[in-house]
Design a protein around this motif. Structure first.
Motif, PDB file in Angstrom:
ATOM      1  N   LEU A  79       2.568  10.267   4.833  1.00 33.51           N
ATOM      2  CA  LEU A  79       1.956   9.136   4.126  1.00 33.51           C
ATOM      3  C   LEU A  79       1.211   8.191   5.067  1.00 33.51           C
ATOM      4  O   LEU A  79       0.517   7.286   4.612  1.00 33.51           O
ATOM      5  N   LEU A  80       1.390   8.391   6.379  1.00 30.20           N
ATOM      6  CA  LEU A  80       0.836   7.478   7.361  1.00 30.20           C
ATOM      7  C   LEU A  80      -0.280   8.153   8.153  1.00 30.20           C
ATOM      8  O   LEU A  80      -0.232   9.366   8.344  1.00 30.20           O
ATOM      9  N   ILE A 120       8.690   6.504  -2.800  1.00 32.99           N
ATOM     10  CA  ILE A 120       9.041   7.909  -2.900  1.00 32.99           C
ATOM     11  C   ILE A 120       9.863   8.182  -4.173  1.00 32.99           C
ATOM     12  O   ILE A 120      10.917   7.578  -4.386  1.00 32.99           O
ATOM     13  N   GLU A 121       9.366   9.104  -4.961  1.00 35.24           N
ATOM     14  CA  GLU A 121      10.081   9.501  -6.172  1.00 35.24           C
ATOM     15  C   GLU A 121      11.390  10.171  -5.812  1.00 35.24           C
ATOM     16  O   GLU A 121      11.504  10.820  -4.784  1.00 35.24           O
ATOM     17  N   THR A 127      17.737  11.720   3.873  1.00 31.04           N
ATOM     18  CA  THR A 127      16.969  12.964   3.806  1.00 31.04           C
ATOM     19  C   THR A 127      15.525  12.777   3.369  1.00 31.04           C
ATOM     20  O   THR A 127      14.714  13.672   3.557  1.00 31.04           O
ATOM     21  N   ARG A 128      15.172  11.651   2.805  1.00 30.10           N
ATOM     22  CA  ARG A 128      13.826  11.436   2.278  1.00 30.10           C
ATOM     23  C   ARG A 128      12.989  10.471   3.122  1.00 30.10           C
ATOM     24  O   ARG A 128      11.934  10.034   2.689  1.00 30.10           O
ATOM     25  N   THR A 129      13.431  10.140   4.302  1.00 30.26           N
ATOM     26  CA  THR A 129      12.800   9.047   5.050  1.00 30.26           C
ATOM     27  C   THR A 129      11.662   9.449   5.979  1.00 30.26           C
ATOM     28  O   THR A 129      11.118   8.588   6.660  1.00 30.26           O
ATOM     29  N   GLU A 157       0.830  -1.198   0.000  1.00 34.87           N
ATOM     30  CA  GLU A 157       0.000   0.000   0.000  1.00 34.87           C
ATOM     31  C   GLU A 157       0.869   1.255   0.000  1.00 34.87           C
ATOM     32  O   GLU A 157       0.594   2.212  -0.725  1.00 34.87           O
ATOM     33  N   LEU A 158       1.922   1.258   0.787  1.00 28.92           N
ATOM     34  CA  LEU A 158       2.847   2.398   0.809  1.00 28.92           C
ATOM     35  C   LEU A 158       3.463   2.612  -0.565  1.00 28.92           C
ATOM     36  O   LEU A 158       3.500   3.739  -1.070  1.00 28.92           O
ATOM     37  N   ALA A 159       3.943   1.543  -1.182  1.00 27.11           N
ATOM     38  CA  ALA A 159       4.569   1.650  -2.499  1.00 27.11           C
ATOM     39  C   ALA A 159       3.575   2.090  -3.569  1.00 27.11           C
ATOM     40  O   ALA A 159       3.941   2.765  -4.528  1.00 27.11           O
ATOM     41  N   THR A 160       2.306   1.742  -3.398  1.00 26.23           N
ATOM     42  CA  THR A 160       1.273   2.158  -4.345  1.00 26.23           C
ATOM     43  C   THR A 160       0.953   3.641  -4.186  1.00 26.23           C
ATOM     44  O   THR A 160       0.789   4.360  -5.158  1.00 26.23           O
ATOM     45  N   ARG A 161       0.874   4.097  -2.946  1.00 26.88           N
ATOM     46  CA  ARG A 161       0.538   5.498  -2.681  1.00 26.88           C
ATOM     47  C   ARG A 161       1.687   6.454  -2.975  1.00 26.88           C
ATOM     48  O   ARG A 161       1.456   7.616  -3.275  1.00 26.88           O
ATOM     49  N   ALA A 162       2.910   5.979  -2.821  1.00 26.05           N
ATOM     50  CA  ALA A 162       4.086   6.822  -3.048  1.00 26.05           C
ATOM     51  C   ALA A 162       5.100   6.069  -3.904  1.00 26.05           C
ATOM     52  O   ALA A 162       6.157   5.662  -3.428  1.00 26.05           O
ATOM     53  N   PRO A 163       4.781   5.870  -5.182  1.00 24.10           N
ATOM     54  CA  PRO A 163       5.678   5.087  -6.035  1.00 24.10           C
ATOM     55  C   PRO A 163       7.026   5.775  -6.220  1.00 24.10           C
ATOM     56  O   PRO A 163       7.126   6.992  -6.200  1.00 24.10           O
ATOM     57  N   GLY A 164       8.042   4.971  -6.366  1.00 25.80           N
ATOM     58  CA  GLY A 164       9.389   5.475  -6.587  1.00 25.80           C
ATOM     59  C   GLY A 164      10.412   4.499  -6.055  1.00 25.80           C
ATOM     60  O   GLY A 164      10.076   3.413  -5.598  1.00 25.80           O
TER      61      GLY A 164
END
Length: 129
Positions: A125-126, A73-74, A118-120, A50-57
């Motif tokens: 998203l939660l 995350i892109e 830096t992107r974590t 679900e995380l990968a679907t909502r924030a692909p990258g």
């Protein structure tokens, strides 16, 4: 392109519901009731999907050993060695954060999950479920 789902939505939601029900059965200060390992694994893998679907990258890798890993995350794609942006947690903490039972900042502050890079910051998203 979002990742291909491996866990059916109904199966994933049922696993999360079973995990939440087990948590609801325990009182303050009591050890959490356990769910079967297969249910725990399904719930973790479903929330990672679900995380990968909502924030692909591919710029952040989220690890929940031994059950699963997702890239999201892109941004710059990682190709070799240890990724520069990694979130890692145990299954119980990940599900607590993913379902909103624990805030991202609280889990991070308590050392229940680690986030390097830096992107974590996944707080926006939660929760997922």
């Amino acid at each position: 392109m979002p990742p291909r789902r491996r866990i059916a939505a109904d199966d994933g939601r049922a696993a999360i519901a079973a995990w939440l029900a087990a948590r609801a059965e325990t009182g303050a200060g009591e050890e959490a009731a356990s769910v079967p390992r297969s249910v725990l694994a399904t719930a973790v893998r479903f929330t990672l999907e679900e995380l990968a679907t909502r924030a692909p990258g591919n710029s952040v890798e989220v690890r929940v050993p031994p059950f699963g890993v997702a890239q999201c995350i892109e941004g710059p794609r990682h190709t070799r060695g240890t990724p520069p942006n990694v979130v890692e947690s145990d299954a119980e903490t990940w599900l607590a954060v993913a379902t909103g039972r624990m805030a991202w900042a609280d889990a991070l502050g308590a050392g229940k999950l680690s986030a390097s890079g830096t992107r974590t910051d996944l707080s926006e998203l939660l929760p997922l479920a």
